[in-house]
Design an enzyme around this catalytic site. Structure first.
Site, PDB file in Angstrom:
ATOM      1  CG  HIS A 101      26.236  49.343  40.460  1.00 19.75           C
ATOM      2  ND1 HIS A 101      27.397  50.041  40.250  1.00 19.75           N
ATOM      3  CD2 HIS A 101      26.596  48.115  40.898  1.00 19.75           C
ATOM      4  CE1 HIS A 101      28.429  49.257  40.524  1.00 19.75           C
ATOM      5  NE2 HIS A 101      27.978  48.079  40.921  1.00 19.75           N
ATOM      6  CG  ASP A 104      26.098  53.344  40.045  1.00 23.97           C
ATOM      7  OD1 ASP A 104      26.266  53.277  41.272  1.00 23.97           O
ATOM      8  OD2 ASP A 104      26.594  52.545  39.233  1.00 23.97           O
TER       9      ASP A 104
HETATM   10  C1  XUL Z   1      33.571  45.991  43.211  1.00 23.62           C
HETATM   11  C2  XUL Z   1      33.323  45.993  41.765  1.00 23.62           C
HETATM   12  C3  XUL Z   1      31.959  46.369  41.322  1.00 23.62           C
HETATM   13  C4  XUL Z   1      31.482  45.618  40.127  1.00 23.62           C
HETATM   14  C5  XUL Z   1      30.042  45.898  39.756  1.00 23.62           C
HETATM   15  O1  XUL Z   1      34.829  45.564  43.592  1.00 23.62           O
HETATM   16  O2  XUL Z   1      34.222  45.743  40.999  1.00 23.62           O
HETATM   17  O3  XUL Z   1      31.942  47.729  41.096  1.00 23.62           O
HETATM   18  O4  XUL Z   1      32.266  45.890  39.008  1.00 23.62           O
HETATM   19  O5  XUL Z   1      29.175  45.712  40.799  1.00 23.62           O
END
Ligand code: XUL
Ligand code: CO
Length: 438
Positions: A101, A104
């Site tokens: 993300h 992150d």
């Molecule tokens: C949350 C989840 C996230 C997604 C990406 O449950 O799985 O980490 O994979 O936003």
């Protein structure tokens, strides 16, 4: 300088090995069904769980030290230390992909312009690190759920200003994904849903989400992104109800809004089980719709009602998953360990043990799924189970050439129908076990 100085490159030593820092099943060059294991299993490290999360839960603070040698967390120095640690980690395990993300990668500033400058700086640093390695991005995404501005959603927010921030973050995350060679771009709608219908215009919100996705596709294609967009379904948590409830719901949404050519599913095991399905169910539903794109590899706990994101350990589930993947002809995405160590497993060794477990579980799943297919008894049974449809009448129905009147006349002629053939579940389960444990 290395962060994990006591950890060697992880070798494959085979099932007899007692070395905890060795693979027992993941033998990257072993060929299964005409392809190397490493090609069947493009594993990815999730930046957030592995390099950011340090054990904080609802009741307690960090247990693990994820400073990776940086004097202060939440700085650019720390962000770079995470990159160094991440690359050393991936190289030692032979992992060729990572997922991230935006937030992150760098600490988010109060001003999005500053955050974006930081993202430029860190992505230059990552790009530099990627040189001379096989490592690249599997998929990127924008975190549109942690910052308080997204409390009512991102695409589904009631605030037009917040919506523009979602758009800005997606734009930047797409830039980064393309810059880092990403195969895909994920939408996980953690806050795209509602707490109560008393304050929510569902149609309005869903139209806005679709519009945001269309803008993302247009922008992505305009900057040369040729990969897949993914929806990652999840029924609840953090919201009480999330719009992308499961694969079937998300696929219906994509078709309704004309997004189905650009999007596929990123199926996460623990999300499927939260929706009251098996992991295999959501994989199958995606596959039969031509939309099985990528997988978030983890597992939940059947005794708990939330997303525990455990490293995959259940070989039955991994085998069923790999059975679906092989039948699908593989994935355009990969296997992202959206998984975290248990809070008391807080050491650097534990990070490696977790990935060794996950990679070995999926390698074993792949081996066993290939054996099941080769064994052929399950496929043969399914074919036989539907064999009455090979009759002239069955074929006519399949071609949509019959009417209710005609079928009713046939039923009247029969007077009564024979019972359909046995489902033979126990017989099939025992074949499954005999292949798993041979
Ligand atoms: C949350 C989840 C996230 C997604 C990406 O449950 O799985 O980490 O994979 O936003
Ligand atoms: Co996930």
């Amino acid at each position: 300088m290395t962060v994990f100085k006591d950890i060697p490159v992880i070798p494959y030593e085979g099932p007899e090995s007692k070395n905890p820092l060795a693979f027992k099943y993941y033998d990257k060059d072993r060929v299964i069904c005409g392809k190397k294991m490493s090609e069947h299993l493009p594993f990815a490290m999730a930046w957030w769980h592995n390099l950011c999360a340090a054990g904080t839960d609802m009741f307690g603070r960090d247990t693990a030290d994820k400073s990776f040698g940086a004097p202060e967390k939440g700085t650019m120095e720390h962000a770079k230390a995470k990159v160094d640690a991440g690359f050393e980690f991936m190289e030692k395990l032979g992992i060729e992909y990572f997922c991230f993300h935006d937030v992150d990668l760098v600490p988010e500033a109060d001003d999005i312009n500053v955050t974006n400058q930081r993202l430029d700086e860190i992505s230059d640093y990552i790009l530099e690190k990627m040189k001379g390695t096989n490592i690249r991005c599997l998929w990127g995404t924008a975190n549109m759920f942690s910052n308080p501005r997204f409390m009512n959603g991102a695409g589904s927010t009631n605030s037009v200003d917040v919506y523009t921030f979602a758009a800005a973050q997606i734009k930047k995350a797409l830039d980064l994904t393309v810059k880092l060679g990403g195969r895909g771009y994920v939408f996980w709608g953690g806050r795209e849903g509602y707490e109560t219908l008393l304050n929510t215009d569902v149609k309005f919100e869903q139209e806005n989400i679709a519009n945001l996705m269309h803008m993302a596709v247009d922008y992505g294609r305009s900057i040369g992104f040729t990969g897949d967009f993914y929806i990652e379904p999840k029924p609840k948590e953090p919201m009480k109800h999330q719009y992308d409830f499961d694969a079937a719901t998300a696929i219906g949404f994509l078709r309704q809004y004309g997004l189905d050519k650009d999007f596929k599913m990123n199926i996460e095991a623990n999300h499927a089980t939260l929706a009251g399905h098996t992991f295999q169910h959501d994989l199958r539903i995606s596959a039969i719709n031509g939309m099985l794109g990528s997988i978030d590899a983890n597992q939940g706990d059947t005794l708990l009602g939330w997303d525990t994101d455990e490293f995959p350990f259940d070989v039955y589930e991994a085998t069923k998953c790999m059975y679906e993947v092989l039948k699908n002809g593989g994935l355009t995405g990969g296997f992202n360990f959206d998984s975290k160590n248990r809070r008391p497993s807080y050491t650097a060794e534990d990070m490696f043990y977790a990935f060794i477990l996950g990679m070995d579980t999926f390698a074993l799943g792949l081996i066993k799924a290939a054996e099941l297919i080769e064994d052929g008894r399950i496929d043969a049974f399914i074919e036989e189970r539907y064999s009455s449809w090979n009759s002239e009448l069955g074929q006519k129905i399949r071609r949509h050439e019959t009417t209710l009147e005609e079928l009713a006349a046939h039923a009247a002629e029969l007077g009564n129908a024979k019972l359909p053939g046995s489902g033979r579940q126990e017989y099939l389960e025992s074949i499954f076990n005999s292949v798993l444990f041979k």
